[in-house]
Design a protein around this motif. Structure first.
Motif, mmCIF file in Angstrom:
data_model
loop_
_atom_site.group_PDB
_atom_site.id
_atom_site.type_symbol
_atom_site.label_atom_id
_atom_site.label_comp_id
_atom_site.label_asym_id
_atom_site.label_seq_id
_atom_site.Cartn_x
_atom_site.Cartn_y
_atom_site.Cartn_z
ATOM 1 N N LEU A 366 0.833 -1.204 0.000
ATOM 2 C CA LEU A 366 0.000 0.000 0.000
ATOM 3 C C LEU A 366 0.869 1.256 0.000
ATOM 4 C CD1 LEU A 366 -2.854 1.151 0.156
ATOM 5 C CD2 LEU A 366 -2.689 1.039 2.647
ATOM 6 N N VAL A 367 1.883 1.254 0.860
ATOM 7 C CA VAL A 367 2.767 2.431 0.965
ATOM 8 C C VAL A 367 3.485 2.668 -0.371
ATOM 9 C CG1 VAL A 367 4.831 3.360 2.088
ATOM 10 C CG2 VAL A 367 3.075 2.178 3.452
ATOM 11 N N PHE A 368 4.128 1.620 -0.873
ATOM 12 C CA PHE A 368 4.897 1.813 -2.116
ATOM 13 C C PHE A 368 3.974 2.010 -3.324
ATOM 14 C CE2 PHE A 368 8.191 0.155 0.632
ATOM 15 C CZ PHE A 368 9.244 1.006 0.314
ATOM 16 N N GLY A 369 2.813 1.352 -3.293
ATOM 17 C CA GLY A 369 1.846 1.539 -4.377
ATOM 18 C C GLY A 369 1.384 2.993 -4.433
ATOM 19 N N THR A 370 1.195 3.592 -3.247
ATOM 20 C CA THR A 370 0.795 5.006 -3.206
ATOM 21 C C THR A 370 1.888 5.881 -3.813
ATOM 22 O OG1 THR A 370 -0.445 4.524 -1.212
ATOM 23 C CG2 THR A 370 0.029 6.846 -1.641
ATOM 24 N N ILE A 371 3.137 5.578 -3.464
ATOM 25 C CA ILE A 371 4.251 6.354 -4.030
ATOM 26 C C ILE A 371 4.257 6.233 -5.562
ATOM 27 C CG2 ILE A 371 6.780 6.547 -4.140
ATOM 28 C CD1 ILE A 371 6.831 5.666 -1.191
ATOM 29 N N VAL A 372 4.011 4.998 -6.051
ATOM 30 C CA VAL A 372 3.983 4.789 -7.507
ATOM 31 C C VAL A 372 2.858 5.616 -8.140
ATOM 32 C CG1 VAL A 372 3.521 3.080 -9.321
ATOM 33 C CG2 VAL A 372 5.051 2.506 -7.434
ATOM 34 N N CYS A 373 1.682 5.622 -7.497
ATOM 35 C CA CYS A 373 0.556 6.422 -8.017
ATOM 36 C C CYS A 373 0.927 7.900 -8.049
ATOM 37 C CB CYS A 373 -0.681 6.270 -7.125
ATOM 38 S SG CYS A 373 -1.580 4.760 -7.407
ATOM 39 N N LEU A 374 1.550 8.356 -6.983
ATOM 40 C CA LEU A 374 1.906 9.782 -6.907
ATOM 41 C C LEU A 374 2.969 10.155 -7.943
ATOM 42 C CD1 LEU A 374 1.890 10.430 -3.046
ATOM 43 C CD2 LEU A 374 0.121 10.956 -4.740
ATOM 44 N N GLY A 375 3.626 9.155 -8.462
ATOM 45 C CA GLY A 375 4.614 9.386 -9.518
ATOM 46 C C GLY A 375 3.997 10.027 -10.760
ATOM 47 N N TYR A 376 2.658 9.920 -10.887
ATOM 48 C CA TYR A 376 1.992 10.585 -12.016
ATOM 49 C C TYR A 376 1.313 11.865 -11.554
ATOM 50 C CZ TYR A 376 2.731 6.083 -14.158
ATOM 51 O OH TYR A 376 3.317 4.945 -14.651
ATOM 52 N N ASN A 377 1.525 12.216 -10.269
ATOM 53 C CA ASN A 377 0.818 13.349 -9.700
ATOM 54 C C ASN A 377 1.820 14.272 -9.012
ATOM 55 O OD1 ASN A 377 -0.795 14.614 -7.418
ATOM 56 N ND2 ASN A 377 -2.462 13.676 -8.565
ATOM 57 N N LEU A 379 4.435 13.628 -7.261
ATOM 58 C CA LEU A 379 5.860 13.230 -7.311
ATOM 59 C C LEU A 379 6.335 13.058 -8.756
ATOM 60 C CD1 LEU A 379 5.995 10.500 -4.482
ATOM 61 C CD2 LEU A 379 6.624 12.905 -4.330
ATOM 62 N N TYR A 380 5.677 13.742 -9.667
ATOM 63 C CA TYR A 380 6.000 13.545 -11.088
ATOM 64 C C TYR A 380 7.422 14.002 -11.438
ATOM 65 C CZ TYR A 380 5.580 13.503 -16.131
ATOM 66 O OH TYR A 380 5.763 13.222 -17.456
ATOM 67 N N PHE A 381 8.151 13.142 -12.089
ATOM 68 C CA PHE A 381 9.423 13.564 -12.693
ATOM 69 C C PHE A 381 9.688 12.674 -13.901
ATOM 70 C CE2 PHE A 381 10.547 10.488 -9.354
ATOM 71 C CZ PHE A 381 11.260 9.555 -10.092
ATOM 72 N N GLU A 382 10.556 13.139 -14.759
ATOM 73 C CA GLU A 382 10.882 12.323 -15.929
ATOM 74 C C GLU A 382 12.305 11.819 -15.805
ATOM 75 O OE1 GLU A 382 10.013 14.376 -19.559
ATOM 76 O OE2 GLU A 382 7.854 14.225 -19.193
ATOM 77 N N PRO A 386 18.723 3.608 -18.195
ATOM 78 C CA PRO A 386 19.851 3.198 -19.030
ATOM 79 C C PRO A 386 19.454 2.527 -20.348
ATOM 80 C CG PRO A 386 20.218 2.586 -16.754
ATOM 81 C CD PRO A 386 18.828 3.114 -16.826
ATOM 82 N N ASN A 387 18.254 1.944 -20.411
ATOM 83 C CA ASN A 387 17.859 1.310 -21.680
ATOM 84 C C ASN A 387 17.183 2.297 -22.625
ATOM 85 O OD1 ASN A 387 15.441 1.648 -20.409
ATOM 86 N ND2 ASN A 387 14.848 -0.499 -20.420
ATOM 87 N N GLY A 388 17.179 3.572 -22.228
ATOM 88 C CA GLY A 388 16.667 4.600 -23.146
ATOM 89 C C GLY A 388 15.228 5.018 -22.883
ATOM 90 N N THR A 389 14.470 4.247 -22.066
ATOM 91 C CA THR A 389 13.079 4.656 -21.826
ATOM 92 C C THR A 389 13.041 5.854 -20.877
ATOM 93 O OG1 THR A 389 13.100 2.585 -20.588
ATOM 94 C CG2 THR A 389 11.157 2.990 -21.928
ATOM 95 N N VAL A 390 12.096 6.737 -21.154
ATOM 96 C CA VAL A 390 11.867 7.857 -20.247
ATOM 97 C C VAL A 390 10.618 7.494 -19.456
ATOM 98 C CG1 VAL A 390 11.401 10.331 -20.089
ATOM 99 C CG2 VAL A 390 12.778 9.431 -21.971
ATOM 100 N N GLY A 391 10.724 7.545 -18.123
ATOM 101 C CA GLY A 391 9.555 7.096 -17.371
ATOM 102 C C GLY A 391 9.417 7.748 -16.016
ATOM 103 N N GLN A 392 8.429 7.239 -15.274
ATOM 104 C CA GLN A 392 8.154 7.741 -13.923
ATOM 105 C C GLN A 392 8.554 6.657 -12.903
ATOM 106 O OE1 GLN A 392 5.811 8.421 -16.576
ATOM 107 N NE2 GLN A 392 7.068 10.251 -16.597
ATOM 108 N N ILE A 393 8.019 6.814 -11.674
ATOM 109 C CA ILE A 393 8.446 5.896 -10.608
ATOM 110 C C ILE A 393 8.136 4.441 -10.975
ATOM 111 C CG2 ILE A 393 8.163 5.310 -8.159
ATOM 112 C CD1 ILE A 393 7.607 8.240 -7.609
ATOM 113 N N LEU A 394 6.955 4.233 -11.588
ATOM 114 C CA LEU A 394 6.580 2.869 -11.963
ATOM 115 C C LEU A 394 7.632 2.252 -12.889
ATOM 116 C CD1 LEU A 394 3.073 1.579 -12.799
ATOM 117 C CD2 LEU A 394 4.923 0.979 -14.307
ATOM 118 N N ASP A 395 8.070 3.040 -13.851
ATOM 119 C CA ASP A 395 9.058 2.515 -14.801
ATOM 120 C C ASP A 395 10.391 2.236 -14.116
ATOM 121 O OD1 ASP A 395 7.537 3.075 -17.503
ATOM 122 O OD2 ASP A 395 7.276 4.799 -16.188
ATOM 123 N N LEU A 396 10.696 3.047 -13.103
ATOM 124 C CA LEU A 396 11.940 2.835 -12.363
ATOM 125 C C LEU A 396 11.875 1.505 -11.596
ATOM 126 C CD1 LEU A 396 14.662 3.975 -11.347
ATOM 127 C CD2 LEU A 396 13.416 5.011 -9.452
#
Ligand code: PFF
Length: 466
Positions: A366-377, A379-382, A386-396
């Protein structure tokens, strides 16, 4: 529940194990990645390469994990230390993988619930707009609620235990999932559509793109890419290196035929991945031509598919509903397996009972899932990975688990079994009175030499080096 801690639980039958493991293996990867890779990588050629890898590389990794799980009756956290004292660290890495995956898998499971509900209430058309998906995942509350719902469902099944939870649910959902895929695949093949330029495309033409090997412009480097894609997809699709197969193996009875079970899991997983292609590629091709086939992952599932359902007219609402129900079942039988892997570590290492272990894992997710959700809100960053994808917390999270930890854990497992412990220990575990292991020679060569090299290539490709 107390007794379960002392007498380790088991699947009620070999079939129970096979269906639960197949439920784990059949997940989002089968639906959102396999069809795309097959279409991109020369259709039938990719299918052929994938099949060869499944029977050799996949077979080796899967039977090793199930074998060491059953042999030691241990969780991923303790299994390696039991096989060899100096390899305890590998258990730590192996149990980290499901712990990292669970939270973000629940976030994606929540997205699936949202789309299922939207179609259930007949609002599928809304989801077809260009901005719907981005608006939904970046909203304040909704993604958190749906994630919570998906996590609560997963937690409930795990609290019910191996037989009454995991096994029972898989026995109900997997056959339904199979029937739903067949229904949609049949419908996809019957489609035809004439676009504004007067060009008519049919589902059958789309099927040909999927099936007929395409050797056009095939170079050595492109062929190498196909090999790496097929291997990476197989690795993810079989749920190996996630602690799951070790855990499920530890719940397996001695008189079960491991070789046969592993073959059945592979056949089922590959069949569903193949049918997912028959379901998706003809539909996407009919309505959007070959350009439509260029997306995979969340983009395919949550953006392209709703548009395709909208283009189908009124029946699209029903097909969309069946489709998202099917995706939800696939996601749920995978999420329970990943949660069980973490829960089994706590039960095994700290002697917690099932309820306590599950609650600890649920709170963590729940705690980490919330952080992942906030990654689009908030806590958004781009982030460029290393494989070239640009992403958010979920992708990390996804990158850390799938691209770094999983290949490392699997290389470690091959080296430990191949060179330190001996492949015979797995072979002896498979061979019980009246049960022989097939492909023994192949297994030894694979685990000692070929699999570690292939995994190393996979690791290098995740780092963007090749
Ligand atoms: N085999 C699964 C798939 O193809 O989607 C991989 C998986 C992912 C299993 C996440 C479990 C899980 F939680």
């Amino acid at each position: 529940m107390e007794s379960e801690k002392k007498n380790k639980s088991t699947f009620s039958s070999t079939f129970g194990f096979v269906i639960a493991a197949a439920g784990s293996a059949v997940g989002l990867g089968n639906i959102w990645r396999f069809p795309y890779l097959a279409a991109k990588d020369g259709g039938g050629l990719f299918l052929l390469v994938y099949l060869i890898f499944a029977l050799t590389f996949g077979f080796t990794l899967l039977i090793t994990e199930v074998g060491i799980g059953r042999k030691t009756k241990s969780s991923p956290l303790t299994v390696y230390g039991k096989l060899s004292k100096n390899w305890k660290f590998l258990g730590f890495l192996a149990s980290l993988v499901p712990a990292v995956i669970l939270p973000y898998y629940c976030v994606i499971g929540g997205w699936v619930i949202q789309y299922f509900i939207v179609f259930l209430f007949g609002n599928g058309g809304l989801a077809a707009s260009d901005v719907y998906f981005t608006q939904f995942i970046s909203a304040n509350i909704n993604p958190l609620i749906t994630m919570l719902l998906f996590l609560a469902l997963t937690t409930y099944i795990i609290i019910r235990g191996v037989n009454k939870g995991i096994e029972s649910l898989s026995k109900i959902l997997m056959p339904i999932l199979f029937v739903l895929i067949i229904i949609i695949a049949g419908f996809s093949l019957s489609l035809h559509f004439t676009d504004s330029d007067g060009i008519t495309r049919t589902g059958i033409e789309g099927l040909m793109i999927y099936l007929i090997p395409n050797f056009d412009g095939l170079t050595l480097s492109k062929f190498f890419r196909i090999l790496v894609d097929a291997m990476g997809q197989l690795f993810f699709s079989l749920s190996v290196a996630m602690g799951i197969m070790i855990t499920y193996g530890s719940y397996m009875k001695k008189d079960s035929n491991l070789s046969k079970s592993v073959n059945q899991i592979e056949i089922f997983d590959t069949l569903v991945a193949f049918l997912a292609g028959v379901m998706i590629i003809p539909a996407v091709y009919t309505f959007s031509g070959t350009e439509g086939l260029s997306s995979s992952g969340p983009g395919l599932l949550f953006v392209t598919m709703p548009k395709i359902f909208a283009a189908m007219g009124p029946i699209g609402g029903v097909i969309g509903l069946i489709f998202f129900a099917m995706v939800l079942f696939a996601a749920l039988t995978s999420s329970i397996s990943i949660m069980e892997a973490v829960v089994s570590c706590l039960m095994d290492r700290f002697n917690h009972d099932r309820l306590k272990a599950t609650m600890i894992v649920a709170v963590m997710a729940l705690v980490f899932g919330t952080i992942v959700c906030l990654g689009y809100n908030s806590l958004y960053f781009e982030l460029t990975l290393p494989n070239g994808t640009v992403g958010q917390i979920l992708d990390l999270f996804d990158y850390i688990s799938n691209s770094v930890l999983m290949p490392l854990v699997s290389i470690g497992t091959c080296l430990l079994i191949g060179w330190k412990v001996s492949p015979n220990s797995v072979i002896e575990e498979v061979e019980q009175p009246g049960i022989k292991m097939g492909r023994k020679r192949l297994y030894i060569v694979m685990i000692k030499y070929i699999a570690p090299v292939l995994l190393f290539i996979l690791l290098l490709s995740s780092f963007g080096i090749i």
